[in-house]
Design a protein around this motif. Structure first.
Motif: not given
Length: 445
Positions: A76-77, A80, A85-86, A89, A126, A130, A236, A293
């Motif tokens: 998950v980290a 991100e 994830i972005h 999303t 996760t 958002r 990013h 991370t």
């Protein structure tokens, strides 16, 4: 051996009361185990209690849980930090144009990642957090939906981790031979009333056909008052546009490897290696950043592991007190072929919630209840379906269980908030299942 009777329920009662007063799940569970240890051993409880701690933390299952949970945290980290994830999303934002679409998309994502409930919960929590924030959907709703969908679909699909375990229980209790395990499970599927109804309710809650009730409605009201989050930059920190594939490809890999190997640990470990091969050439992270991370993500799951560890300790204390045997024994005398399925559903659900351990209670219930069904000439497949359904219901209702804890971790809410908001919403599938098992018991039992 001392018969504690109804007093065997005291540690669980202490946990529930303390959680709602202190809002601290791990501490409340720990106190519950100490209460049980004092009941068992009196003033000399310290060493036997530590033996329970050592027994839990030295078990193969606990070590497996630490590795799987920690690796999930690392993944998950990394999702991100890589911008995966972005990127996901950003795609979801084009599809999720309002509350209903966002919740339905979360429900569908939970179904697609059917191979394991932990994978499903963490993926939905996760990936969609958002999006739900953007439309003032409370995170309590996302936690409820992700957990309700994950276990339900995993119980229904024979090739999931839950499905494989349930087939093993059917074989172990001589309901079928190992060769007929899959076909017998398929015959049990129509009797898995709770997971089927829970999946349907998840969809109906998402589209607004079923209204949000109780504290969940209040959570919606509070979410509406909050300022909408500022849209984050789609770039990013490396200067590159985040790609959803940096999230989707690892998720697909975990799913495929887990299906092929029947082991989620292999899937998560291989996925970490794959993420390194995927992210480092893109220069999204340096090797040092990648390792930092991954380690940070692993450490972020310590709170989850503390709750799960204490829940396992409570399970062992409950077993020493004879709590499962007391509950099952108290109901035996009242059982008949017609009421056995609904009784099995209610008893196993209560035990699963009280113990915070679902496969363990299932493994206890199968060899006790299935012979009763055979002796009473009740419908064995219907009874087996009731036991399996109850295991799923327990995982949804138990706010300190591993699944609910992961849902809270992924959506960043407290376990007590999950308990307050999700429990009333889960009453609908529970009551519907009770009525269905009662009716089926008289019609085909």
């Amino acid at each position: 051996m001392t018969d504690y009777g109804i007093l065997s329920l005291l540690p669980v009662a202490v946990v529930i009361v303390l959680v709602f007063f202190t809002k601290r799940t791990a501490v409340s569970l720990l106190v519950g185990t100490l209460v049980g240890a004092v009941m068992l051993y009196g003033t000399g409880f310290a060493k036997p209690w530590l033996d329970v701690v050592y027994g839990v933390m030295g078990s193969d299952l606990w070590i497996w849980l630490v590795l799987v949970c920690g690796f999930f945290g690392s993944l998950v980290a990394l999702f991100e930090a890589s911008g995966g994830i972005h990127g996901f999303t950003a795609i979801a934002a084009k599809v999720c144009k309002g509350e209903k679409r966002t919740l339905v998309a979360s429900w569908i994502l939970g179904i697609v990642t059917f191979v394991d409930d932990w994978l499903s919960i963490l993926s939905v929590g996760t990936a969609m957090r958002r999006a739900t924030d953007r439309f003032h959907i409370p995170r309590e709703m996302l936690a409820f939906l992700s957990n309700a969908t994950a276990t339900s679909i995993c119980v229904i699909v024979p090739t999931s981790t839950w499905g494989v375990f349930m087939i093993s229980q059917l074989v172990a209790t001589d309901v079928c031979t190992s060769e007929a395990g899959m076909s017998t499970f398929v015959q049990v599927l129509p009797f898995l009333f709770y997971p089927l109804v829970a999946l349907l309710c998840g969809f109906l809650y998402s589209v607004g056909i079923l209204p949000k009730i109780g504290p969940m409605r209040k959570a919606y009201a509070l979410a509406k008052e909050q300022t909408a989050p500022v849209e984050e930059s789609p770039v990013h920190e490396s200067g590159k546009k985040p790609h959803a594939l940096n999230f989707l490809l690892p998720i697909v890999l975990v799913t495929v490897v887990t299906i092929l190997t029947r082991e989620i640990l292999y899937g998560t470990l291989l996925c970490l290696v794959f993420c390194a091969l995927l992210y480092l050439p893109q220069k999204l992270l340096t090797p040092g950043q990648f390792l930092d991370t991954a380690m940070s993500g692993f450490k972020s799951m310590i709170g989850v592991l503390a709750i799960v560890t204490c829940a396992f300790m409570l399970r062992d204390i409950n077993s020493l007190l004879g709590m499962p045997e007391f509950v099952i024994g108290a109901a035996k005398a009242a059982m008949s072929p017609q009421v056995l399925p609904v009784a099995a559903f209610l008893i196993v659900t209560v035990l699963a919630v009280a113990a915070g351990n679902f496969w363990g209670i299932c493994a206890i219930a199968f060899p006790v209840i299935i012979p009763i069904a055979q002796a009473l000439d009740a419908n064995v497949l219907l009874t087996a379906g009731a036991i399996i359904s109850a295991t799923a219901a327990g995982s949804h209702l138990c706010f300190f269980g591993s699944e609910a804890t992961l849902a809270c971790s992924a959506t960043q809410i407290e376990n007590v908030r999950y308990a307050q908001t999700a429990t009333p919403m889960l009453i609908v599938p529970v009551v519907a299942s009770v009525l269905l098992y009662l009716a089926a018991g008289f019609l085909i039992g």
